[in-house]
Design an enzyme around this catalytic site. Structure first.
Site, PDB file in Angstrom:
ATOM      1  N   SER A   1       0.792  -1.265  -0.064  1.00 16.52           N
ATOM      2  CA  SER A   1       0.082  -0.198  -0.100  1.00 16.52           C
ATOM      3  C   SER A   1       0.908   1.265   0.158  1.00 16.52           C
ATOM      4  O   SER A   1       2.411   1.127   0.247  1.00 16.52           O
ATOM      5  CB  SER A   1      -1.028  -0.258   1.153  1.00 16.52           C
ATOM      6  OG  SER A   1       0.050   0.189   2.373  1.00 16.52           O
ATOM      7  N   LYS A   2       0.253   2.316   0.028  1.00 15.62           N
ATOM      8  CA  LYS A   2       1.025   3.416  -0.151  1.00 15.62           C
ATOM      9  C   LYS A   2       2.121   3.940   0.830  1.00 15.62           C
ATOM     10  O   LYS A   2       2.955   4.210   0.683  1.00 15.62           O
ATOM     11  CB  LYS A   2      -0.058   4.856   0.081  1.00 15.62           C
ATOM     12  CG  LYS A   2      -0.844   5.228  -1.191  1.00 15.62           C
ATOM     13  CD  LYS A   2      -0.366   6.491  -1.594  1.00 15.62           C
ATOM     14  CE  LYS A   2      -1.101   7.054  -2.829  1.00 15.62           C
ATOM     15  NZ  LYS A   2      -0.700   6.231  -4.079  1.00 15.62           N
TER      16      LYS A   2
END
Ligand code: GLU
Length: 465
Positions: A240-241
Site C-alpha cells: 500500500s501507499k
C-alpha cells in the site's frame, strides 16, 4: 505448441507494480517459447474504466520495454460476441434464462446471511419451464453449472487445486440488460484470442474454477493456468501507499531505470540459482514458470535501489545525460543549453559511479548547469576562508596555463600543492567548493575538465572575490 499469452488489465487506475510483474512474466514466457504476447484492455466496467488509465498502462508497458504482438483488444468492443456465446450456451442446454427479480435475489441473500451461509443462487430457474416466466421481467442468462463432481485446476505455480462443484452456484454470464459478466467475457476473449497460457495474479484463482465451467459448457479446450503470488510490503502486509511507490509511473518519477525495475520484479518471486543481475536477453533465455515461487513476495526497496545503481553504472552515458537534462529542465537558475549538456556528458562516467537513482544523478550534475555566482551550501561556504580565497586566485593562474586536459590539470594541482607545502586535499576542497557550491563531487581534475577553462576561471573569480 504455438504459445500465446496475454496481459489483461482493467483500466481503472495506474499500472500497479504487481500488474507489471504479471505482464513481465507473460512477456518473458511468450518470448522464451517464440510465441506471442498480447494485450487486452478489460474495459467492460464502463463506469470505472478511463481512457487516461488505458494510456498510463500502455505508457508503462512501453517504458518497461514489454512490446506486444498483434492489435490491442478492447474487451468492450466484443460485447456482441460475448452475448452470442451466452445464447449458444442456451441453445446447447448448458445455460438457462433466470427470471428472478432483484427483490427475490435480495431475499435469497438475506436468508443465507440469517442462516450463516455464504450467499448463493438457489437454482430456482434451472429446470423451470420458461413459459412460467413472469411478465415484464427481463431474464439474465445463467450457466447451468455441474452439481456433482469437482472442478480441478492443474495450476503451473500452485499445483493441483480442486473445488467441489456443489460449492459453486450457477453464475450469471449475461445480465438482464444484455451485458456480459466479467468472468464470461474473459473466457470468451481468451478462447477467441487462442490464449494457451493464462498467467495472472493468484487473486484470480477462485475465478478460475468458474471460468473452467464456462469453457466446459462450450466444449472449448482449456488453456494452462499459472497463478503467481502477489507482491506484499516488506512487513508482509498487502502493498500500500505507506510502503512507498506502487505504480510504474511512480517508479519512473523516482528515478528508476526500466531495466532495473524489470530485473527486480523478475527476481522477486523467481530465481535461477543465485543469479541476481539478469538482463532482458538472459531473462528470455532462462524464464520458466516452474521457477516462480509459490509464496508471496516482499517488496524490498533498498534492494531495488542498489540494483538500480548497478544498472545506472552500466547505462550508456548519452542516455543518462538525456535523462539528467530532462530532470533538470524545471528548476530555475539552470542554464540548460548545449554547453551544460556537454559538461554533463563529459563528467557522466564519474557522476554515474555514485548515483543510485536518476534523481541523485541529476542532483549531482546540477552544479554543471548553474550560472555564476553559484549558490553555496554552508559547508562549502565555510571552505572559502580569506586564506583559501587568496590560494584560489593563485591556483587559477596555474590552471590557466594548462591545456585543461585531465592529466595536465592533475599535474598542475599536484605541483602547486607541493610547491606551497599543502596537502592535495587542502587545495582541492576549497577549489571544489568554488566550482560546485558543495563539498562532494567527482574527482577535482575531471570536474575542472568538464567545466572547461572559461567557466572554471569565472567560478573561481566569483568565489574568491
Ligand atoms: N482484468 C483483470 C485484472 O486487472 C485480470 C483478468 C485476467 O488476467 O484474467 O485484475
Amino acid at each position: 505448441m504455438n504459445v500465446r499469452t496475454r496481459f489483461a488489465p482493467s483500466p481503472t487506475g495506474s499500472l500497479h507494480i504487481g500488474g507489471a510483474r504479471v505482464a513481465l512474466f507473460n512477456y518473458l514466457f511468450a518470448r522464451h517459447h517464440g510465441g506471442a504476447f498480447l494485450l487486452r484492455i478489460e474495459d467492460t466496467d464502463r463506469e470505472r474504466s478511463t481512457g487516461a488509465a488505458t494510456q498510463t498502462i500502455l505508457d508503462g508497458l512501453d517504458w518497461l520495454g514489454l512490446t506486444r504482438d498483434e492489435q490491442t483488444v478492447f474487451q468492450s468492443s466484443r460485447a456482441a460476441r460475448h452475448a452470442d456465446v451466452a445464447h449458444e450456451m442456451l441453445a446447447r442446454g448448458r445455460a438457462y434464462y433466470c427470471y428472478c427479480t432483484v427483490e427475490e435475489l435480495k431475499q435469497m441473500r438475506e436468508q443465507a446471511a440469517a442462516e450463516g451461509r455464504s450467499p448463493r443462487y438457489d437454482g430456482r430457474w434451472r429446470d423451470r419451464d420458461p413459459r412460467e416466466a413472469p411478465a415484464g421481467v427481463k431474464p439474465a442468462i445463467r450457466l447451468k453449472a455441474p452439481r456433482d463432481g469437482e472442478t480441478v485446476v492443474a495450476d503451473l505455480v500452485q499445483g493441483t487445486v480442486r473445488v467441489a462443484n456443489a460449492e459453486m452456484d450457477d453464475l450469471i454470464i449475461l445480465r438482464s440488460d444484455g451485458t456480459p459478466t466479467y468472468l464470461h467475457a474473459v473466457v470468451v476473449d481468451d478462447h477467441d484470442m487462442a490464449i494457451t497460457h493464462v498467467i495472472r495474479g493468484d487473486d484470480h484463482l477462485t475465478n478460475t474454477f468458474r471460468q473452467i465451467q464456462i469453457y466446459q459448457a462450450m466444449g472449448w479446450e482449456l488453456p494452462l493456468f499459472a497463478h503467481t503470488p502477489l507482491i506484499h510490503g516488506a512487513d508482509g502486509a498487502k502493498l500500500s501507499k505507506r510502503h512507498g511507490a506502487q505504480s510504474v509511473t511512480e517508479f519512473r518519477e523516482q528515478g528508476f531505470l526500466p531495466e532495473a525495475v524489470c530485473n527486480y520484479l523478475l527476481r522477486l518471486g523467481w530465481s535461477h540459482g543465485d543469479l541476481e543481475i539478469v538482463d532482458r536477453e538472459e531473462a528470455i533465455r532462462l524464464f520458466d514458470i516452474a521457477d516462480v515461487n509459490r509464496g508471496p513476495s516482499r517488496m524490498d526497496f533498498p534492494k531495488l535501489t542498489n540494483l538500480n545503481g548497478v544498472y545506472i553504472r552500466q547505462a550508456d552515458d548519452d542516455r543518462l545525460t538525456r535523462e539528467v537534462l530532462h530532470r533538470l529542465a524545471h528548476p530555475p537558475g539552470l542554464a540548460l543549453g548545449s554547453i551544460a549538456a556537454g559538461r554533463i556528458r563529459a563528467l557522466m562516467p564519474q557522476l554515474k559511479e555514485r548515483a543510485k537513482t536518476l534523481i541523485e544523478l541529476a542532483d549531482s550534475a546540477a552544479f554543471l548547469a548553474r550560472v555564476v555566482p553559484l549558490p553555496m551550501e554552508p559547508k562549502a561556504a565555510a571552505q572559502l576562508t580569506p586564506e583559501a580565497r587568496i590560494m584560489l586566485r593563485e591556483v587559477a593562474q596555474e590552471l590557466e596555463a594548462t591545456d585543461f586536459s585531465v592529466p595536465a590539470l592533475d599535474g598542475a594541482l599536484r605541483t602547486f600543492a607541493e610547491r606551497t607545502g599543502r596537502k592535495l586535499g587542502q587545495v582541492a576542497q576549497p577549489l571544489r567548493a568554488a566550482l560546485t557550491g558543495s563539498t562532494v563531487s567527482p574527482g577535482i581534475d575531471a570536474t575542472l575538465a568538464a567545466l572547461g577553462r572559461d567557466e572554471t576561471l569565472a567560478r573561481i573569480a566569483a568565489a574568491s572575490a
